[in-house]
Scaffold this motif. Structure first.
Motif, PDB file in Angstrom:
ATOM      1  N   THR A 171      37.439 -13.587  -7.239  1.00  0.00           N
ATOM      2  CA  THR A 171      35.654 -14.360  -7.260  1.00  0.00           C
ATOM      3  C   THR A 171      35.514 -14.032  -8.774  1.00  0.00           C
ATOM      4  O   THR A 171      36.076 -12.992  -9.659  1.00  0.00           O
ATOM      5  CB  THR A 171      34.986 -13.145  -6.424  1.00  0.00           C
ATOM      6  OG1 THR A 171      34.904 -11.637  -6.897  1.00  0.00           O
ATOM      7  CG2 THR A 171      35.522 -12.495  -4.629  1.00  0.00           C
ATOM      8  N   GLY A 182      31.113 -11.671  -6.679  1.00  0.00           N
ATOM      9  CA  GLY A 182      31.311 -12.185  -5.783  1.00  0.00           C
ATOM     10  C   GLY A 182      31.629 -13.493  -5.176  1.00  0.00           C
ATOM     11  O   GLY A 182      31.868 -13.457  -4.192  1.00  0.00           O
ATOM     12  N   LEU A 191      33.718  -0.761  -7.793  1.00  0.00           N
ATOM     13  CA  LEU A 191      34.343  -1.762  -8.608  1.00  0.00           C
ATOM     14  C   LEU A 191      33.834  -1.819  -9.935  1.00  0.00           C
ATOM     15  O   LEU A 191      34.372  -1.788 -11.058  1.00  0.00           O
ATOM     16  CB  LEU A 191      33.774  -2.974  -7.903  1.00  0.00           C
ATOM     17  CG  LEU A 191      35.051  -3.833  -6.662  1.00  0.00           C
ATOM     18  CD1 LEU A 191      34.491  -5.489  -6.391  1.00  0.00           C
ATOM     19  CD2 LEU A 191      36.513  -4.095  -6.860  1.00  0.00           C
TER      20      LEU A 191
HETATM   21  C1  LIG Z   1      37.331  -9.665  -4.678  1.00  0.00           C
HETATM   22  C2  LIG Z   1      36.261  -9.428  -3.658  1.00  0.00           C
HETATM   23  C3  LIG Z   1      36.593 -10.385  -2.507  1.00  0.00           C
HETATM   24  C4  LIG Z   1      35.507  -9.016  -1.043  1.00  0.00           C
HETATM   25  N1  LIG Z   1      36.482  -9.600   0.191  1.00  0.00           N
HETATM   26  C5  LIG Z   1      35.241  -9.583   1.346  1.00  0.00           C
HETATM   27  C6  LIG Z   1      35.510  -9.493   2.437  1.00  0.00           C
HETATM   28  O1  LIG Z   1      36.763 -10.143   2.274  1.00  0.00           O
HETATM   29  N2  LIG Z   1      34.687  -9.925   3.319  1.00  0.00           N
HETATM   30  C7  LIG Z   1      33.566  -9.043   3.181  1.00  0.00           C
HETATM   31  O2  LIG Z   1      32.384  -9.223   3.903  1.00  0.00           O
HETATM   32  N3  LIG Z   1      32.970  -9.308   1.714  1.00  0.00           N
HETATM   33  C8  LIG Z   1      33.450  -9.076   0.599  1.00  0.00           C
HETATM   34  N4  LIG Z   1      33.490  -9.215   0.309  1.00  0.00           N
HETATM   35  C9  LIG Z   1      32.127  -8.634  -0.742  1.00  0.00           C
HETATM   36  C10 LIG Z   1      30.995  -9.549  -1.052  1.00  0.00           C
HETATM   37  O3  LIG Z   1      31.176 -10.187  -2.548  1.00  0.00           O
HETATM   38  C11 LIG Z   1      29.854  -8.962  -0.399  1.00  0.00           C
HETATM   39  O4  LIG Z   1      29.550  -7.741  -1.103  1.00  0.00           O
HETATM   40  C12 LIG Z   1      29.835  -8.279   1.197  1.00  0.00           C
HETATM   41  O5  LIG Z   1      29.696  -9.581   1.773  1.00  0.00           O
HETATM   42  C13 LIG Z   1      28.290  -8.276   1.530  1.00  0.00           C
HETATM   43  O6  LIG Z   1      27.427  -8.919   1.530  1.00  0.00           O
HETATM   44  P1  LIG Z   1      25.906  -8.434   0.808  1.00  0.00           P
HETATM   45  O7  LIG Z   1      26.661  -8.484  -0.624  1.00  0.00           O
HETATM   46  O8  LIG Z   1      25.291 -10.421   0.815  1.00  0.00           O
HETATM   47  O9  LIG Z   1      25.305  -8.068   1.642  1.00  0.00           O
HETATM   48  C14 LIG Z   1      33.981  -9.110  -1.884  1.00  0.00           C
HETATM   49  C15 LIG Z   1      33.716  -8.723  -2.492  1.00  0.00           C
HETATM   50  C16 LIG Z   1      34.877  -8.755  -3.672  1.00  0.00           C
HETATM   51  C17 LIG Z   1      34.251  -8.785  -5.398  1.00  0.00           C
END
Ligand SMILES: Cc1cc2nc3c(=O)[nH]c(=O)nc-3n(C[C@H](O)[C@H](O)[C@H](O)COP(=O)(O)O)c2cc1C
Length: 148
Positions: A25, A29, A74
């Motif tokens: 990402t 993200g 992070l």
């Molecule tokens: C490299 C990376 C991988 C991520 N993988 C996931 C994932 O597999 N599932 C997930 O729900 N959020 C993942 N996230 C977090 C999301 O960016 C996000 O913060 C989260 O889904 C919650 O959503 P919101 O921030 O809109 O509330 C990841 C973030 C990063 C930086």
């Protein structure tokens, strides 16, 4: 409290042993790379994933606090690892152990990568109970199974 749950949410896709689900990402993200496993297990075509926020696979069982911790770690340590329940395009789900870390160029953080592996049934149960407790504590949605 919201009643999110319908029976369509109940079908699990098991991540096969040896499968690595990989994504990269940008620093906000947004997905910039998805490997074939990620596409296959999440049920999305790679083109549907690229450019989207990683929350495209966010499952409503995941407490807000887990992602707050993820982003805080992070920002402070450059890495986070933990158990995540993800939502498939068809509203099914899959469990993974996620290991997220920074990608650096000339010493500057430019992207994040996440490498995910399968977890045991016992770990799924433990995580489900823990996340249910956290959502309950924080007044988030609770699970309700609807039979029709
Ligand atoms: C490299 C990376 C991988 C991520 N993988 C996931 C994932 O597999 N599932 C997930 O729900 N959020 C993942 N996230 C977090 C999301 O960016 C996000 O913060 C989260 O889904 C919650 O959503 P919101 O921030 O809109 O509330 C990841 C973030 C990063 C930086």
């Amino acid at each position: 409290m919201k009643e999110f749950y319908e029976s369509e949410f109940m079908i699990e896709t098991e991540v096969p042993q040896g499968e690595l689900i990989i994504s990269r990402t940008d620093l906000k993200g947004n997905i910039i790379y998805a490997n074939d496993s990620f596409s296959y297990i999440s049920g999305y075509h790679p083109e549907e994933l690229i450019g989207k926020s990683h929350n495209i696979v966010r499952h409503p069982d995941m407490p807000k606090a887990v992602f707050a911790d993820l982003w805080q770690k992070l920002n402070s340590d450059g890495k986070w690892e933990g158990i995540v329940k993800n939502l498939r395009k068809d509203k099914g789900y899959y469990w993974v152990y996620a290991n997220i870390s920074g990608i650096f160029k000339d010493g500057v953080l430019i992207e994040y990568k996440s490498i995910r592996t399968p977890i045991s049934f016992k770990d799924k149960l433990r995580a489900q109970n823990k996340y249910d407790e956290i959502r309950n504590r924080d007044g988030e949605n609770i699970r309700k199974v609807v039979y029709s």
